[in-house]
Design a protein around this motif. Structure first.
Motif, PDB file in Angstrom:
ATOM      1  N   UNK A 255       0.799  -1.222   0.000  1.00  0.00           N
ATOM      2  CA  UNK A 255       0.000   0.000   0.000  1.00  0.00           C
ATOM      3  C   UNK A 255       0.837   1.280   0.000  1.00  0.00           C
ATOM      4  N   UNK A 256       2.122   1.186  -0.359  1.00  0.00           N
ATOM      5  CA  UNK A 256       2.969   2.379  -0.408  1.00  0.00           C
ATOM      6  C   UNK A 256       3.081   2.960  -1.811  1.00  0.00           C
ATOM      7  N   UNK A 273      -4.579  -6.426   0.712  1.00  0.00           N
ATOM      8  CA  UNK A 273      -4.949  -7.805   1.054  1.00  0.00           C
ATOM      9  C   UNK A 273      -6.258  -7.873   1.830  1.00  0.00           C
ATOM     10  N   UNK A 274      -6.972  -6.729   1.916  1.00  0.00           N
ATOM     11  CA  UNK A 274      -8.225  -6.746   2.668  1.00  0.00           C
ATOM     12  C   UNK A 274      -9.176  -5.666   2.175  1.00  0.00           C
ATOM     13  N   UNK A 275     -10.439  -5.898   2.394  1.00  0.00           N
ATOM     14  CA  UNK A 275     -11.473  -4.892   2.154  1.00  0.00           C
ATOM     15  C   UNK A 275     -11.661  -4.103   3.439  1.00  0.00           C
ATOM     16  N   UNK A 276     -11.509  -2.809   3.363  1.00  0.00           N
ATOM     17  CA  UNK A 276     -11.629  -1.948   4.546  1.00  0.00           C
ATOM     18  C   UNK A 276     -13.080  -1.475   4.672  1.00  0.00           C
ATOM     19  N   UNK A 278     -14.385   0.388   6.879  1.00  0.00           N
ATOM     20  CA  UNK A 278     -14.522   1.637   7.630  1.00  0.00           C
ATOM     21  C   UNK A 278     -14.381   2.886   6.760  1.00  0.00           C
ATOM     22  N   UNK A 279     -14.134   2.708   5.479  1.00  0.00           N
ATOM     23  CA  UNK A 279     -13.987   3.859   4.595  1.00  0.00           C
ATOM     24  C   UNK A 279     -15.354   4.476   4.285  1.00  0.00           C
ATOM     25  N   UNK A 280     -15.411   5.783   4.256  1.00  0.00           N
ATOM     26  CA  UNK A 280     -16.679   6.460   3.973  1.00  0.00           C
ATOM     27  C   UNK A 280     -16.962   6.545   2.471  1.00  0.00           C
ATOM     28  N   UNK A 281     -15.930   6.435   1.647  1.00  0.00           N
ATOM     29  CA  UNK A 281     -16.106   6.504   0.200  1.00  0.00           C
ATOM     30  C   UNK A 281     -16.305   5.100  -0.368  1.00  0.00           C
ATOM     31  N   UNK A 282     -17.126   4.965  -1.394  1.00  0.00           N
ATOM     32  CA  UNK A 282     -17.394   3.643  -1.987  1.00  0.00           C
ATOM     33  C   UNK A 282     -16.295   3.227  -2.973  1.00  0.00           C
ATOM     34  N   UNK A 283     -15.158   2.806  -2.441  1.00  0.00           N
ATOM     35  CA  UNK A 283     -14.054   2.418  -3.312  1.00  0.00           C
ATOM     36  C   UNK A 283     -14.392   1.155  -4.084  1.00  0.00           C
ATOM     37  N   UNK A 284     -13.952   1.131  -5.342  1.00  0.00           N
ATOM     38  CA  UNK A 284     -14.183  -0.024  -6.205  1.00  0.00           C
ATOM     39  C   UNK A 284     -13.086  -1.056  -5.961  1.00  0.00           C
ATOM     40  N   UNK A 285     -13.505  -2.281  -5.625  1.00  0.00           N
ATOM     41  CA  UNK A 285     -12.582  -3.393  -5.442  1.00  0.00           C
ATOM     42  C   UNK A 285     -12.772  -4.397  -6.564  1.00  0.00           C
ATOM     43  N   UNK A 286     -11.714  -5.136  -6.856  1.00  0.00           N
ATOM     44  CA  UNK A 286     -11.802  -6.251  -7.785  1.00  0.00           C
ATOM     45  C   UNK A 286     -10.808  -7.312  -7.367  1.00  0.00           C
ATOM     46  N   UNK A 290      -3.115 -12.077  -8.014  1.00  0.00           N
ATOM     47  CA  UNK A 290      -2.479 -12.864  -6.975  1.00  0.00           C
ATOM     48  C   UNK A 290      -3.531 -13.294  -5.964  1.00  0.00           C
ATOM     49  N   UNK A 291      -3.379 -14.492  -5.457  1.00  0.00           N
ATOM     50  CA  UNK A 291      -4.373 -15.059  -4.551  1.00  0.00           C
ATOM     51  C   UNK A 291      -4.492 -14.229  -3.276  1.00  0.00           C
ATOM     52  N   UNK A 292      -5.727 -14.060  -2.818  1.00  0.00           N
ATOM     53  CA  UNK A 292      -6.032 -13.350  -1.565  1.00  0.00           C
ATOM     54  C   UNK A 292      -5.650 -11.873  -1.610  1.00  0.00           C
ATOM     55  N   UNK A 293      -5.608 -11.297  -2.795  1.00  0.00           N
ATOM     56  CA  UNK A 293      -5.357  -9.868  -2.915  1.00  0.00           C
ATOM     57  C   UNK A 293      -6.458  -9.224  -3.756  1.00  0.00           C
ATOM     58  N   UNK A 294      -6.682  -7.937  -3.489  1.00  0.00           N
ATOM     59  CA  UNK A 294      -7.669  -7.158  -4.218  1.00  0.00           C
ATOM     60  C   UNK A 294      -6.989  -5.969  -4.878  1.00  0.00           C
ATOM     61  N   UNK A 295      -7.520  -5.553  -6.006  1.00  0.00           N
ATOM     62  CA  UNK A 295      -7.124  -4.283  -6.594  1.00  0.00           C
ATOM     63  C   UNK A 295      -8.219  -3.271  -6.259  1.00  0.00           C
ATOM     64  N   UNK A 296      -7.811  -2.088  -5.871  1.00  0.00           N
ATOM     65  CA  UNK A 296      -8.730  -0.988  -5.590  1.00  0.00           C
ATOM     66  C   UNK A 296      -8.439   0.094  -6.623  1.00  0.00           C
ATOM     67  N   UNK A 297      -9.469   0.597  -7.270  1.00  0.00           N
ATOM     68  CA  UNK A 297      -9.178   1.600  -8.293  1.00  0.00           C
ATOM     69  C   UNK A 297     -10.328   2.576  -8.486  1.00  0.00           C
ATOM     70  N   UNK A 298      -9.927   3.722  -8.973  1.00  0.00           N
ATOM     71  CA  UNK A 298     -10.830   4.797  -9.384  1.00  0.00           C
ATOM     72  C   UNK A 298     -10.581   5.019 -10.873  1.00  0.00           C
ATOM     73  N   UNK A 299     -11.606   5.180 -11.658  1.00  0.00           N
ATOM     74  CA  UNK A 299     -11.378   5.302 -13.090  1.00  0.00           C
ATOM     75  C   UNK A 299     -12.491   6.070 -13.778  1.00  0.00           C
ATOM     76  N   UNK A 300     -12.153   6.651 -14.924  1.00  0.00           N
ATOM     77  CA  UNK A 300     -13.138   7.295 -15.794  1.00  0.00           C
ATOM     78  C   UNK A 300     -12.523   7.456 -17.175  1.00  0.00           C
ATOM     79  N   UNK A 301     -13.343   7.515 -18.224  1.00  0.00           N
ATOM     80  CA  UNK A 301     -12.833   7.662 -19.596  1.00  0.00           C
ATOM     81  C   UNK A 301     -12.496   9.115 -19.914  1.00  0.00           C
TER      82      UNK A 301
END
Length: 485
Positions: A255-256, A273-276, A278-286, A290-301
């Protein structure tokens, strides 16, 4: 020496690249695949044409490399996410594919928002809800083309379709389908409850089995071999959502670091490696590769696709664009550009445009405003992602626009952050090839392949306040435009 083929199906081009086991490029080809826009807000592709172009670039790549197809040990595909590639019950294309940049379902999404559907979905899917999601497109098809909807046999995304063309096998790859709003992120599987909430009861039955990125999904058929030049029986793996492929090539391990992609889309992503909860914003996870890991991203065209449109209209040269912008003082022009040619991150239905043009301005000022506008739009996503990843120390940048030294210096100066640009070209193709390597050679270490060198761009503090002042004007302008909707 063994070789691995990576295919990258993007918003503008289909590319294929052949790599050896050390990641050295042996051959590459690319072809444009037109986006069909017969009506306002439509973005479609002819599915048979897409496969024909894909097969052709694979054939050209193999020919350029002068490597025997028998030495190609695996194939992976990286592709843009979302959208809907539909097959009928006979596994034939059911009309044109509808892409993630399509906006025909805008009224449906607005109605869902009024009904509070996104809030009901998010705890289960960890997704926001917008026009390019498969569910939005499927609901539009159900309401406006009911006969077509009734004929759906399979719902795929772009790399699922191309993999099917290569192998004859139907799967939905996990990093992509996990962001469909039909996938329960906690359970790691499709969820009929989600379909029911969206008025798509029964659609789950049309989704092929989920497959992981680095699992073999099938083998090149005799028919596909004839048109692509690949050997019959070559393994084809699940593949990757292109955002995941780029994050993999950017070397995101913790996360650095955050990765920013400047392609057709603007994407800011991080790995966790985890879904948080406690975040107030609706972050997109996928799901990540790699096993047991998530990608978090913000995107727009709202990214370099805007520049490409202008380049195409006036036959401009990228080198000349960079030279002209470099000749101008930073952030001094009054011209602002809102980069919403293909969609917005500031409000549904917002459109692109210039503001602040005066008689002394020239083409270079407009081009500078496009560069700035893309960065200002990026900041919306970056500011949010820094709340989820507060330990971020560097920003890694990938995508074709990372080749522009002036654009990257503008980004560093505007954000005040140090940039790291991996010296890897064609991250979509390489990421796909690496996944194929992982699937077929358990003893292969890919770390060295993905860490061949980093170019560092440091911010000029003298320009920070100039960009921040202009950015505030951009924020004010987009707020005013939103109020007009």
């Amino acid at each position: 020496m063994n070789y691995y083929l990576g295919i990258d199906c993007g918003g503008t081009f289909v590319k294929a690249a052949l790599f050896d086991e050390t990641g050295n490029l042996q051959g590459i080809a690319r072809e444009n695949v037109p986006v069909i826009s017969d009506k306002a807000g439509y973005a479609e592709r002819d599915m048979p044409q897409l496969w024909q172009v894909c097969a052709e670039v694979v054939r050209k790549t193999i020919a350029e490399s002068k490597i025997s197809p028998d030495l190609i040990k695996g194939v992976g595909i990286s592709a843009q996410g979302k959208g809907a590639f539909l097959l009928d019950q006979n596994q034939q294309p059911l009309g044109r594919a509808i892409l993630s940049s399509d906006q025909r379902s805008l009224d449906i999404v607005k109605q869902w928002q009024k009904e509070g559907i996104p809030e009901k979905l998010y705890p289960l899917t960890r997704q926001t809800l917008w026009t390019g999601h498969p569910v939005s497109i499927l609901r539009w098809v159900k309401e406006h083309e009911p006969e077509r909807y009734a004929r759906i046999g399979s719902v795929l995304m772009s790399h699922d379709y191309l993999r099917f063309c290569l192998t004859g096998e139907l799967h939905c790859e996990e990093t992509n389908i996990s962001e469909s709003n039909l996938y329960n992120m906690e359970k790691g599987e499709y969820d009929p409850v989600l379909a029911d909430l969206l008025g798509l009861k029964g659609i789950i039955e049309k989704l092929p089995p989920v497959i992981q990125s680095n699992r073999i999904a099938g083998y090149v058929t005799e028919q596909a071999a004839k048109v692509s030049g690949l050997a019959v029986g070559t393994p084809v793996v699940g593949g990757l959502f292109d955002v995941v492929s780029t994050a993999l090539c950017a070397g995101l391990e913790d996360e650095t670091k955050l990765n920013t992609v400047f392609g057709t889309w603007c994407v800011v992503s991080g790995i966790t490696d985890h879904i948080d909860p406690n975040q107030s914003l609706p972050f997109v996870y996928g799901r990540y590769a790699e096993e047991n890991k998530f990608i978090v991203h913000e995107a727009s065209p709202t990214s370099a696709g805007n520049l490409e449109w202008f380049v195409k209209q006036w036959n401009l040269d990228y080198q000349r664009i960079n030279e002209e912008i470099a000749s101008l003082p930073p952030a001094a022009s009054s011209v602002l550009f809102v980069p919403f040619l293909y969609g917005s991150n500031a409000g549904l239905g917002m459109q692109a445009g210039f503001y602040g043009i005066q008689s002394h301005h020239c083409q270079a000022h407009l081009l500078q405003a496009i560069y700035e506008g893309v960065l200002f739009s990026l900041m919306y996503h970056l500011e949010r992602m820094l709340k989820r990843f507060p330990a971020t120390k560097v920003l890694r940048v990938t995508g074709g626009s990372a080749k522009s030294e002036i654009w990257m210096q503008m980004l560093a100066d505007f954000t005040g952050m140090t940039l790291e640009i991996p010296e890897i070209e064609e991250t979509g193709c390489l990421g796909a090839a690496v996944i194929a390597m992982q699937a077929l050679n358990n003893n292969l270490t890919v770390t060295e392949i993905l860490n061949k060198g980093i170019k560092v761009v440091r911010p000029n503090p003298d320009n920070f306040d100039l960009y921040q002042k202009k950015y505030q004007r951009y924020v004010t302008l987009t707020a005013a435009l939103k109020a007009m909707l």
